[in-house]
Enzyme design. Structure first.
Site, PDB file in Angstrom:
ATOM      1  N   GLY A  16     -30.741 -36.253   8.349  1.00  0.00           N
ATOM      2  CA  GLY A  16     -30.834 -35.953   9.878  1.00  0.00           C
ATOM      3  C   GLY A  16     -29.892 -34.531   9.904  1.00  0.00           C
ATOM      4  N   THR A  17     -30.612 -33.469  10.355  1.00  0.00           N
ATOM      5  CA  THR A  17     -29.863 -32.339   9.908  1.00  0.00           C
ATOM      6  C   THR A  17     -30.336 -31.064  10.801  1.00  0.00           C
ATOM      7  OG1 THR A  17     -29.893 -30.562   8.153  1.00  0.00           O
ATOM      8  CG2 THR A  17     -31.971 -31.638   8.625  1.00  0.00           C
ATOM      9  N   THR A  18     -29.530 -29.783  10.725  1.00  0.00           N
ATOM     10  CA  THR A  18     -30.068 -28.717  11.144  1.00  0.00           C
ATOM     11  C   THR A  18     -30.228 -27.715  10.124  1.00  0.00           C
ATOM     12  OG1 THR A  18     -28.946 -29.260  13.437  1.00  0.00           O
ATOM     13  CG2 THR A  18     -29.767 -26.774  12.996  1.00  0.00           C
TER      14      THR A  18
END
Length: 217
Positions: A16-18
């Protein structure tokens, strides 16, 4: 190869990231946060480095299932290195992105991972490619991805401009990551950035408490 990728799969842990990559005048910056999550709610690690060096001046960053992404990048690094030996020259950025695309497409029923590939080569200079779920390959001057990207599309569209200087591009990427990490519950930790130019690489790590703030937290 398909069996190797399937056997390497560990269900549940995802990034779960950017993630993002941006070209500037003479180079490209690729960056990400450092959190991994389980189920999109529980942060399982705050110290994941999602920027993977697949060759001297080519990096990719990962989103989706962490196990899937690690298996794909491991296989891709081998194939890209073998390709470079055969050609007796460094690989093109598009060739590296195409290797990732083929691995994702050939295993699309089992994989849940997407990639951004960025780098510099002698033919086209700085480049950014998105490898989406299922194996679609798209060339763009900049791209953002991951769960945190939904919070920064407006900022990225408004603030990006072609042929930025290195300093302008670094500020753009830092601000984008800071905005996403401030809003997305599973993006956070530190900001990892790599600046890629003809001259070489520059690694930049910005701790969470040193990132720009745009609202009271």
């Amino acid at each position: 190869m398909e069996r190797h990728l399937m056997d390497s799969k560990i269900k549940g842990v995802s990034t779960g990231t950017t993630i993002l990559a941006v070209t500037f005048n003479g180079g490209v910056i690729i960056g990400s946060d450092s959190r991994a999550s389980i189920g999109g709610y529980y942060v399982s690690s705050k110290t994941i480095n999602k920027l993977i060096q697949v060759h001297d001046r080519i990096f990719c960053c990962i989103a989706g299932s962490l196990a899937d992404a690690q298996a794909v990048t491991k296989a891709a690094k081998f194939q890209i290195s073998f390709h470079s030996i055969q050609m007796e020259s460094p690989p093109l950025v598009k060739a590296a992105a195409s290797v990732l695309k083929e691995l994702c497409y050939n295993n699309k029923e089992e994989l849940q991972a997407g990639f951004i590939t960025a780098g510099w080569d002698r033919k086209k200079g700085p480049q950014v490619y998105t490898v989406a779920l299922g194996g679609m390959l798209l060339s763009q001057p900049f791209t953002i991805g991951g769960s945190g990207s939904t919070y920064i599309y407006g900022y990225a569209d408004a603030k990006y401009k072609p042929d930025m200087s290195k300093e302008e591009c670094l500020q753009f990427a830092t601000n984008a990551l800071a905005l996403a990490m401030g809003r997305d519950n599973v993006s956070g930790g530190v900001a990892h950035l790599v600046v890629i130019t003809e001259e070489g690489l520059e690694h930049v790590v910005i701790p969470g408490d040193k990132l720009p703030k745009f609202h009271d937290e």
